[in-house]
Design a protein around this motif. Structure first.
Motif, PDB file in Angstrom:
ATOM      1  N   GLU A 115       0.738  -0.912  -1.527  1.00 26.91           N
ATOM      2  CA  GLU A 115       2.190  -0.855  -1.731  1.00 26.91           C
ATOM      3  C   GLU A 115       2.927  -0.874  -0.395  1.00 26.91           C
ATOM      4  O   GLU A 115       2.373  -0.513   0.646  1.00 26.91           O
ATOM      5  N   HIS A 119       5.210   0.338   2.544  1.00 30.83           N
ATOM      6  CA  HIS A 119       5.358   1.650   3.185  1.00 30.83           C
ATOM      7  C   HIS A 119       6.434   1.545   4.255  1.00 30.83           C
ATOM      8  O   HIS A 119       6.115   1.381   5.432  1.00 30.83           O
ATOM      9  N   THR A 176      -1.954   1.275   3.682  1.00 28.83           N
ATOM     10  CA  THR A 176      -1.896   2.600   4.321  1.00 28.83           C
ATOM     11  C   THR A 176      -2.690   3.655   3.545  1.00 28.83           C
ATOM     12  O   THR A 176      -3.525   4.360   4.124  1.00 28.83           O
ATOM     13  N   ASP A 177      -2.457   3.750   2.239  1.00 33.39           N
ATOM     14  CA  ASP A 177      -3.127   4.811   1.465  1.00 33.39           C
ATOM     15  C   ASP A 177      -4.639   4.600   1.417  1.00 33.39           C
ATOM     16  O   ASP A 177      -5.411   5.562   1.360  1.00 33.39           O
ATOM     17  N   GLU A 232      -6.027   5.540   4.991  1.00 26.05           N
ATOM     18  CA  GLU A 232      -6.042   7.000   5.150  1.00 26.05           C
ATOM     19  C   GLU A 232      -7.194   7.606   4.351  1.00 26.05           C
ATOM     20  O   GLU A 232      -7.929   8.471   4.852  1.00 26.05           O
ATOM     21  N   HIS A 290       6.822   9.588   1.453  1.00 25.06           N
ATOM     22  CA  HIS A 290       6.153   8.282   1.442  1.00 25.06           C
ATOM     23  C   HIS A 290       6.555   7.522   2.708  1.00 25.06           C
ATOM     24  O   HIS A 290       7.724   7.219   2.899  1.00 25.06           O
ATOM     25  N   GLU A 296       2.700  10.656   7.145  1.00 20.13           N
ATOM     26  CA  GLU A 296       1.884   9.447   6.970  1.00 20.13           C
ATOM     27  C   GLU A 296       1.919   8.560   8.201  1.00 20.13           C
ATOM     28  O   GLU A 296       0.903   7.982   8.589  1.00 20.13           O
TER      29      GLU A 296
HETATM   30 ZN   LIG Z   1       1.174   6.216   1.368  1.00 19.05          ZN
END
Ligand SMILES: [Zn+2]
Length: 257
Positions: free
Chosen positions: A35, A37, A45-46, A49, A162, A167
């Motif tokens: 998604e 960011h 990114t997610d 991480e 978010h 982040e």
């Molecule tokens: Zn994220």
């Protein structure tokens, strides 16, 4: 040739030679999302991480003697509030539940009877899936959000939600080449709902993202630094690796004895 040693606790890198001679106690399933960011962080990114937190937590647990194995990170999260943002790739909760169920039944048949779902995306929620799945399997199921397992307040001015300071800092630490300069980022400001209960957040409703945020971020990344990211990341992996070691060593029949 770029040489790299396979890490025995990362399934994607290991091989049947290692797997067939190792008795794994705990599988870790990292679960991210794909998604937007804000303007400055990558779509994965997610996922990145989750990859980094899972790998470093597993490394420490492995070195402490725990037989853990990190499964490939699921790259798709629940993004029903972002369907109108180009290339946000939604996976519905019911699809996630089906995927989780299939993986759990594979692990069960192979004798790996503890699974940790390591969540990295705010739209994912595995609790209800686990409540439904647990009575059908011998695999002990649990989940945690890496970004809430340590209180972020002491580490950041304003952690954000978010693509905010938390982040962004973590990404500056784990994947600095993929983070645009903060001068390129939006401020992640959010429009507030007009109804008090929703504004005060004691009533929950999913947020239509493009009506809430101009830049797809919620949380200001302005004060992010790689040093802040590193300190928080260290605290997170210390905590998760400790949990993995304990979980691996525990006979689940005696969990409440
Ligand atoms: Zn994220």
């Amino acid at each position: 040739m770029i040489s790299r040693m396979p890490r025995p606790y990362i399934l994607a890198e290991t091989n049947w030679k290692t797997v067939s001679s190792t008795e794994y106690d705990v599988a870790i399933l990292p679960w991210g999302a794909t998604e937007a960011h804000n303007y400055h962080l990558p779509y994965a990114t997610d996922v990145m991480e989750c990859d980094a937190v899972a790998a470093e937590s597993a490394r420490r647990a492995w070195e402490a003697g725990a037989k853990v194995i990190v499964l490939p990170t699921v790259p798709f999260g629940v993004n029903t509030g972002q369907l109108d943002i180009e290339l946000c790739l939604n996976m519905n909760p019911s699809t996630q539940a089906a995927l989780l169920g299939d993986l759990v039944s594979a692990l069960e048949g192979q004798g790996i009877h503890k699974l940790v779902v390591l969540n990295g995306h705010g739209g994912n929620d595995f609790k209800q899936m686990i409540r439904e799945l647990q009575p059908t399997t011998e695999v002990f199921l649990c989940s945690l959000n890496w970004y809430t397992c340590v209180d972020p307040a002491p580490y950041f001015d304003e952690p954000g939600d978010h693509a905010g300071e938390l982040e962004t800092s973590v990404m500056q630490h784990i994947a600095p080449d993929l983070v645009l300069p903060l001068s390129e980022a939006g401020d992640g400001s959010q429009r507030k709902p007009s109804i008090a209960g929703l504004r005060e957040r004691w009533v929950w409703a999913p947020r239509p993202w493009t009506r809430v945020s101009r830049d797809t971020g919620t949380g200001n990344p302005a004060h992010a630094t790689p040093e802040r990211g590193e300190r928080f990341f260290e605290a997170v992996v210390a905590r998760i690796s400790g949990f993995l070691v304990e979980l691996a060593a525990t006979d689940m029949d005696t969990l409440y004895d």
